[in-house]
Design a protein around this motif. Structure first.
Motif, PDB file in Angstrom:
ATOM      1  N   LEU A  39       0.884  -1.213   0.038  1.00 36.31           N
ATOM      2  CA  LEU A  39      -0.112  -0.053  -0.038  1.00 36.31           C
ATOM      3  C   LEU A  39       0.985   1.297   0.015  1.00 36.31           C
ATOM      4  O   LEU A  39       0.645   2.113  -0.861  1.00 36.31           O
ATOM      5  CB  LEU A  39      -0.843  -0.030   1.338  1.00 36.31           C
ATOM      6  CG  LEU A  39      -1.973   1.064   1.128  1.00 36.31           C
ATOM      7  CD1 LEU A  39      -2.836   0.966  -0.056  1.00 36.31           C
ATOM      8  CD2 LEU A  39      -2.843   0.928   2.472  1.00 36.31           C
ATOM      9  N   SER A  40       1.941   1.258   0.726  1.00 38.67           N
ATOM     10  CA  SER A  40       2.754   2.342   0.650  1.00 38.67           C
ATOM     11  C   SER A  40       3.626   2.553  -0.565  1.00 38.67           C
ATOM     12  O   SER A  40       3.614   3.784  -0.931  1.00 38.67           O
ATOM     13  CB  SER A  40       3.712   2.362   1.932  1.00 38.67           C
ATOM     14  OG  SER A  40       4.782   1.407   1.827  1.00 38.67           O
ATOM     15  N   LEU A  41       3.928   1.399  -1.037  1.00 32.94           N
ATOM     16  CA  LEU A  41       4.568   1.615  -2.364  1.00 32.94           C
ATOM     17  C   LEU A  41       3.547   2.040  -3.444  1.00 32.94           C
ATOM     18  O   LEU A  41       3.991   2.796  -4.278  1.00 32.94           O
ATOM     19  CB  LEU A  41       5.006   0.240  -2.884  1.00 32.94           C
ATOM     20  CG  LEU A  41       6.614  -0.126  -2.136  1.00 32.94           C
ATOM     21  CD1 LEU A  41       6.819  -1.709  -2.695  1.00 32.94           C
ATOM     22  CD2 LEU A  41       7.522   0.534  -2.434  1.00 32.94           C
ATOM     23  N   LEU A  42       2.495   1.515  -3.523  1.00 33.27           N
ATOM     24  CA  LEU A  42       1.367   2.033  -4.503  1.00 33.27           C
ATOM     25  C   LEU A  42       0.876   3.350  -4.268  1.00 33.27           C
ATOM     26  O   LEU A  42       0.952   4.435  -5.099  1.00 33.27           O
ATOM     27  CB  LEU A  42       0.185   1.223  -4.518  1.00 33.27           C
ATOM     28  CG  LEU A  42       0.051  -0.346  -4.881  1.00 33.27           C
ATOM     29  CD1 LEU A  42      -1.091  -0.916  -4.592  1.00 33.27           C
ATOM     30  CD2 LEU A  42       0.302  -0.090  -6.586  1.00 33.27           C
ATOM     31  N   ASN A  43       1.105   3.889  -2.992  1.00 35.25           N
ATOM     32  CA  ASN A  43       0.977   5.466  -2.620  1.00 35.25           C
ATOM     33  C   ASN A  43       1.983   6.339  -3.229  1.00 35.25           C
ATOM     34  O   ASN A  43       1.717   7.494  -3.536  1.00 35.25           O
ATOM     35  CB  ASN A  43       0.408   5.749  -1.202  1.00 35.25           C
ATOM     36  CG  ASN A  43      -0.919   5.157  -0.828  1.00 35.25           C
ATOM     37  OD1 ASN A  43      -1.887   5.336  -1.778  1.00 35.25           O
ATOM     38  ND2 ASN A  43      -1.128   4.839   0.297  1.00 35.25           N
ATOM     39  N   THR A  44       3.309   5.597  -3.058  1.00 32.40           N
ATOM     40  CA  THR A  44       4.093   6.641  -3.517  1.00 32.40           C
ATOM     41  C   THR A  44       4.411   6.683  -5.076  1.00 32.40           C
ATOM     42  O   THR A  44       4.879   7.613  -5.438  1.00 32.40           O
ATOM     43  CB  THR A  44       5.684   5.714  -3.020  1.00 32.40           C
ATOM     44  OG1 THR A  44       5.375   5.566  -1.450  1.00 32.40           O
ATOM     45  CG2 THR A  44       6.853   6.544  -3.212  1.00 32.40           C
ATOM     46  N   PHE A  45       4.218   5.445  -5.779  1.00 32.76           N
ATOM     47  CA  PHE A  45       4.737   5.513  -7.033  1.00 32.76           C
ATOM     48  C   PHE A  45       3.274   5.600  -8.055  1.00 32.76           C
ATOM     49  O   PHE A  45       3.372   6.400  -9.179  1.00 32.76           O
ATOM     50  CB  PHE A  45       5.413   4.243  -7.422  1.00 32.76           C
ATOM     51  CG  PHE A  45       6.652   4.206  -6.924  1.00 32.76           C
ATOM     52  CD1 PHE A  45       7.546   4.968  -7.344  1.00 32.76           C
ATOM     53  CD2 PHE A  45       6.930   3.266  -6.020  1.00 32.76           C
ATOM     54  CE1 PHE A  45       8.916   4.922  -6.652  1.00 32.76           C
ATOM     55  CE2 PHE A  45       8.102   3.124  -5.366  1.00 32.76           C
ATOM     56  CZ  PHE A  45       9.172   4.013  -5.766  1.00 32.76           C
ATOM     57  N   LEU A  46       2.303   4.972  -7.833  1.00 32.23           N
ATOM     58  CA  LEU A  46       0.963   5.059  -8.640  1.00 32.23           C
ATOM     59  C   LEU A  46       0.129   6.184  -8.101  1.00 32.23           C
ATOM     60  O   LEU A  46      -0.531   6.767  -9.295  1.00 32.23           O
ATOM     61  CB  LEU A  46       0.172   3.671  -8.536  1.00 32.23           C
ATOM     62  CG  LEU A  46      -0.960   3.503  -9.283  1.00 32.23           C
ATOM     63  CD1 LEU A  46      -0.520   3.439 -10.855  1.00 32.23           C
ATOM     64  CD2 LEU A  46      -1.560   2.217  -9.183  1.00 32.23           C
ATOM     65  N   LYS A  47      -0.099   6.477  -7.180  1.00 31.33           N
ATOM     66  CA  LYS A  47      -1.047   7.563  -6.815  1.00 31.33           C
ATOM     67  C   LYS A  47      -0.535   8.890  -7.380  1.00 31.33           C
ATOM     68  O   LYS A  47      -1.692   9.478  -7.855  1.00 31.33           O
ATOM     69  CB  LYS A  47      -1.140   7.739  -5.291  1.00 31.33           C
ATOM     70  CG  LYS A  47      -2.182   8.431  -4.855  1.00 31.33           C
ATOM     71  CD  LYS A  47      -2.072   8.472  -3.342  1.00 31.33           C
ATOM     72  CE  LYS A  47      -3.460   9.641  -2.889  1.00 31.33           C
ATOM     73  NZ  LYS A  47      -3.429   9.703  -1.180  1.00 31.33           N
ATOM     74  N   VAL A  51      -3.417  10.894  -9.747  1.00 29.20           N
ATOM     75  CA  VAL A  51      -3.758  12.272  -9.229  1.00 29.20           C
ATOM     76  C   VAL A  51      -3.574  13.123 -10.572  1.00 29.20           C
ATOM     77  O   VAL A  51      -4.432  13.926 -10.779  1.00 29.20           O
ATOM     78  CB  VAL A  51      -2.944  12.923  -8.070  1.00 29.20           C
ATOM     79  CG1 VAL A  51      -3.290  14.239  -7.715  1.00 29.20           C
ATOM     80  CG2 VAL A  51      -3.564  12.159  -6.992  1.00 29.20           C
ATOM     81  N   MET A  52      -2.242  13.272 -11.079  1.00 34.29           N
ATOM     82  CA  MET A  52      -2.126  14.066 -12.243  1.00 34.29           C
ATOM     83  C   MET A  52      -3.141  13.776 -13.403  1.00 34.29           C
ATOM     84  O   MET A  52      -3.608  14.638 -14.087  1.00 34.29           O
ATOM     85  CB  MET A  52      -0.709  13.693 -12.703  1.00 34.29           C
ATOM     86  CG  MET A  52       0.210  14.398 -11.715  1.00 34.29           C
ATOM     87  SD  MET A  52       0.181  16.292 -11.376  1.00 34.29           S
ATOM     88  CE  MET A  52       0.749  16.724 -13.013  1.00 34.29           C
ATOM     89  N   ILE A  72      -9.179   3.095  -4.593  1.00 35.98           N
ATOM     90  CA  ILE A  72      -8.511   2.333  -5.968  1.00 35.98           C
ATOM     91  C   ILE A  72      -7.010   1.803  -5.389  1.00 35.98           C
ATOM     92  O   ILE A  72      -6.974   0.730  -5.911  1.00 35.98           O
ATOM     93  CB  ILE A  72      -8.404   3.280  -7.271  1.00 35.98           C
ATOM     94  CG1 ILE A  72      -9.787   3.536  -7.598  1.00 35.98           C
ATOM     95  CG2 ILE A  72      -7.409   2.669  -8.260  1.00 35.98           C
ATOM     96  CD1 ILE A  72      -9.661   4.644  -8.942  1.00 35.98           C
ATOM     97  N   MET A  73      -6.357   2.541  -4.535  1.00 36.77           N
ATOM     98  CA  MET A  73      -5.124   2.095  -4.111  1.00 36.77           C
ATOM     99  C   MET A  73      -5.587   0.654  -3.172  1.00 36.77           C
ATOM    100  O   MET A  73      -4.743  -0.131  -2.974  1.00 36.77           O
ATOM    101  CB  MET A  73      -4.460   3.059  -3.288  1.00 36.77           C
ATOM    102  CG  MET A  73      -3.836   4.280  -3.929  1.00 36.77           C
ATOM    103  SD  MET A  73      -2.902   3.832  -5.252  1.00 36.77           S
ATOM    104  CE  MET A  73      -3.756   4.059  -6.662  1.00 36.77           C
ATOM    105  N   VAL A  74      -6.533   0.928  -2.188  1.00 34.24           N
ATOM    106  CA  VAL A  74      -6.812  -0.364  -1.444  1.00 34.24           C
ATOM    107  C   VAL A  74      -7.191  -1.365  -2.272  1.00 34.24           C
ATOM    108  O   VAL A  74      -6.721  -2.552  -1.867  1.00 34.24           O
ATOM    109  CB  VAL A  74      -7.803   0.176  -0.441  1.00 34.24           C
ATOM    110  CG1 VAL A  74      -8.405  -1.084   0.360  1.00 34.24           C
ATOM    111  CG2 VAL A  74      -7.219   1.072   0.420  1.00 34.24           C
TER     112      VAL A  74
END
Length: 112
Positions: A39-47, A51-52, A72-74
């Motif tokens: 979850l932290s990796l997805l929030n760091t790289f994909l989120k 957002v953009m 969606i990240m969850v």
């Protein structure tokens, strides 16, 4: 490094606790750790990419679409981690809100 481990431990414990209240399946502590890392990796790289790409929608919804991106990240974490299972979109939505608020509060308390 110490702060990163504290944040990971906080996230892991919150995932276990919140999952019991919302009916989310977390098999064991190791699955909770993997879930927190993914979850932290997805929030760091994909989120940030999501957002953009959704700036216009986020603008028109006054930022509320960011809650959908968190959901969606969850759900993506559910897809990647075998020991973590979310039954529905609404459950993932509640989970993401409760997890974000809880992490914010506990990180303010325990992290330098």
């Amino acid at each position: 490094m110490k702060n990163l481990l504290i944040k990971l431990l906080i996230s892991t414990i919150l995932i276990i606790v919140i999952s019991h209240f919302l009916g989310i399946r977390v098999d064991d502590f190791a699955s909770a750790i993997v879930t927190a890392v993914v979850l932290s990796l997805l929030n760091t790289f994909l989120k940030p990419i999501l957002v953009m790409l959704t700036i216009p929608v986020t603008f028109f919804t006054l930022g509320l679409f960011l809650l959908i991106i968190n959901t969606i990240m969850v759900l993506a974490t559910d897809y990647f981690v075998d020991g973590f299972s979310v039954p529905s979109f609404f459950t993932a939505f509640l989970f993401s809100i409760i997890l974000s608020i809880s992490q914010s509060v506990l990180n303010k308390i325990f992290v330098d």
